[in-house]
Enzyme design. Structure first.
Site: not given
Length: 567
Positions: A431, A440, A444, A465, A469
């Site tokens: 996750c 942004r 990430g 995994e 999303s």
């Protein structure tokens, strides 16, 4: 024994009646034989048998009339079998009663002549010969078979459809694929990786070609969207600003002229449908007023709007706003309780070991078994912004890597990713989340890059995994694209190997191939797969890298970490 002669026109001795009755007996025998055989004959043979019956009745009547008008003469006999084309005029006149009686008795078993032929008269041929009936049946069968064969195509091999020509014993080599669907959308099955939708991270329904109705609808929508105005004029902007200032967040902003009338109508329909579904859930008792509907959270100096439902305890889930400590992630009911907690809380960073630090960016490794409460609170917080997350309380088998940004007040949570301690499928991320206030900004990709850096240290090939999303899938595809373009930019050889790229970047080969295909850099030509080095994409990537700078990157030398042994 002397024969009695019969005079013409006399009926006292019953010869005429007996003669006609004998003919009817012959006719009934023939009818019964034909009825038994008609069930096995075709339509053509049935017509032939009916015509033979009519000729039997006519011949029988002609024999009786000739006997009435004839003189005292004896019957003629023919030792040889005549042709069937000769008429009934050759029949004997004035046959005696005994001869007719004997002919009726011979109907069941007709005698043969010395030549082996049947009796000679045509009336006898039609009536009293079962062997001729069998011959008629055989001829009728042959005729019917010839007529049926002229129109019957069953003897030809059946033409198989396209999908019936497949060898269904073959299977797609992709694990978990049932060989249904095709990447082109034009075939029902596939048996190779090149046509496998699952291999390309798609489903069989997503690969289906649009129907004519869908294409017509798409053209209609495109035409409707062309009619939208170019933008808002000054009066409309002033009206919108005045509405916003007077009502604030208590009213929906004015939406006219922002988009096309078609899209605005779709949005209104979606609003109405969502409201109707919510009312149905309330009537069913699944959602009560104010239950499980946390609208906002106060997190440090930010107030964040939530996106999804999270299973907080019921007494907290009924609240419209939740207050959280940004260091220990404890959740509270009011601002007063939060203020008192902050005065006592001694945490200024996540628990666990700090394994990475460069500048003000740090990464902490938190064991779910050692710090269970903190990891559970982190999962509940992440569920407010993730749709597919299902892990909340069973955190012991996982390690959590928490990225923070430090200032003079402490280390503030930027994002995190979790990872199984022992993953059989070599998943390096279970996750991953970047907090909304840091989205942004490149954090990430830093989290994704850090997860692959750990896989390189472990000397493994990793992959996230599934399912990802929506935002996670966009982030990963962007990261894989940058990794491949950077590798191709530095590569100087003529032959390239997917396995070598995977070993150097720690990216799974399946993810590499899917990314190359999305960039249209993988082609199949003359039985070989070719990787096209598209210089235009590489130049665009270089320009973006120069503009972005090197602020948000992971430095492998700043990592101080050894892979944990089975815990």
């Amino acid at each position: 024994m002397p024969r009695r002669k019969r005079t013409a026109g006399s009926s006292s001795d019953g010869t005429e009646d007996s003669d006609f009755s004998a003919d009817l007996e012959h006719t009934e025998v023939s009818d019964s034989a034909h009825r038994r055989s008609s069930t096995r004959l075709t339509r053509a043979s049935l017509r032939l048998s009916q015509s033979s019956q009519a000729s039997v009745f006519s011949s029988g009547r002609r024999v009786t009339r000739s006997q009435q008008g004839s003189t005292n003469t004896t019957a003629k006999r023919y030792p040889l079998r005549q042709s069937r084309s000769s008429g009934s005029d050759t029949e004997a006149n004035g046959e005696t009663f005994s001869d007719l009686k004997q002919g009726a008795d011979r109907d069941e078993t007709p005698p043969r002549t010395p030549t082996g032929n049947a009796p000679s008269s045509e009336s006898d041929l039609e009536v009293s010969s079962p062997s001729n009936d069998l011959e008629d049946e055989r001829l009728a069968k042959e005729l019917s078979l010839k007529e049926a064969a002229a129109h019957d195509l069953s003897h030809r091999p059946k033409r198989r459809r396209f999908h019936e020509s497949y060898n269904f014993n073959m299977k797609c080599p992709t694990p978990g694929c049932n060989s249904l669907g095709h990447l082109t959308g034009r075939h029902e099955r596939h048996f190779s990786i090149s046509g496998c939708p699952l291999y390309h991270n798609l489903s069989a329904d997503e690969c289906k070609a649009p129907s004519d109705r869908q294409l017509r609808y798409k053209e209609k929508v495109t035409e409707l969207r062309r009619k939208r105005n170019s933008g808002l004029n000054k009066e409309q902007k002033d009206t919108y600003m005045e509405h916003r200032q007077s009502h604030g967040p208590s009213r929906e902003p004015l939406l006219e002229n922002i988009t096309s009338d078609y899209d605005l109508e779709l949005f209104r329909k979606a609003q109405a449908r969502a409201s109707d579904d919510l009312e149905k859930l309330r009537l069913a008792g699944q959602v009560s007023e104010g239950s499980n509907m946390i609208k906002t959270i106060v997190f440090g100096r930010y107030e964040l709007d939530t996106w999804y439902h999270s299973p907080y305890p019921e007494e907290y889930a009924r609240l419209g706003r939740l207050y959280m400590c940004e260091f220990c992630l404890k959740y509270m009911k009011s601002q007063t309780i939060l203020r008192r907690h902050m005065a006592k809380c001694v945490w200024k960073h996540p628990p666990g070991d700090e394994i990475y630090r460069k500048g003000n960016i740090s990464v902490f490794e938190v064991d779910g078994k050692k710090n269970k409460i903190y990891c559970q609170n982190l999962c509940l917080l992440a569920k407010l912004f993730l749709d597919h997350k299902t892990l909340y309380y069973d955190v012991e088998p996982f390690l959590f890597y928490v990225m923070t940004e430090a200032d003079n007040t402490g280390c503030h949570l930027v994002g995190y990713f979790s990872k199984e301690k022992n993953s059989f499928l070599n998943y390096n991320v279970s996750c991953i989340l970047t907090m909304p206030q840091y989205m942004r900004q490149g954090y990430g990709k830093m989290l994704i890059d850090f997860s692959y850096l750990l896989s390189k240290v472990e000397e493994k090939v990793g992959s996230p995994e599934r399912p990802l999303s929506d935002l996670g899938l966009i982030s990963y595809r962007s990261y894989w694209k940058e990794v491949l373009l950077r590798y191709l930019n530095n590569f100087q050889g003529k032959e390239i190997s997917i396995k070598e790229i995977s070993q150097e970047t720690a990216v799974n080969p399946v993810d590499i191939v899917s990314t190359l295909q999305s960039l249209q850099m993988l082609k199949y030509w003359k039985g070989k797969h070719l990787v096209l080095k598209r210089q235009d994409l590489i130049d665009d990537w270089k320009a973006k890298e120069t503009k972005r700078g090197n602020g948000k990157t992971i430095d492998p030398t700043a990592l101080k970490w050894t892979p944990p042994k089975g815990t």
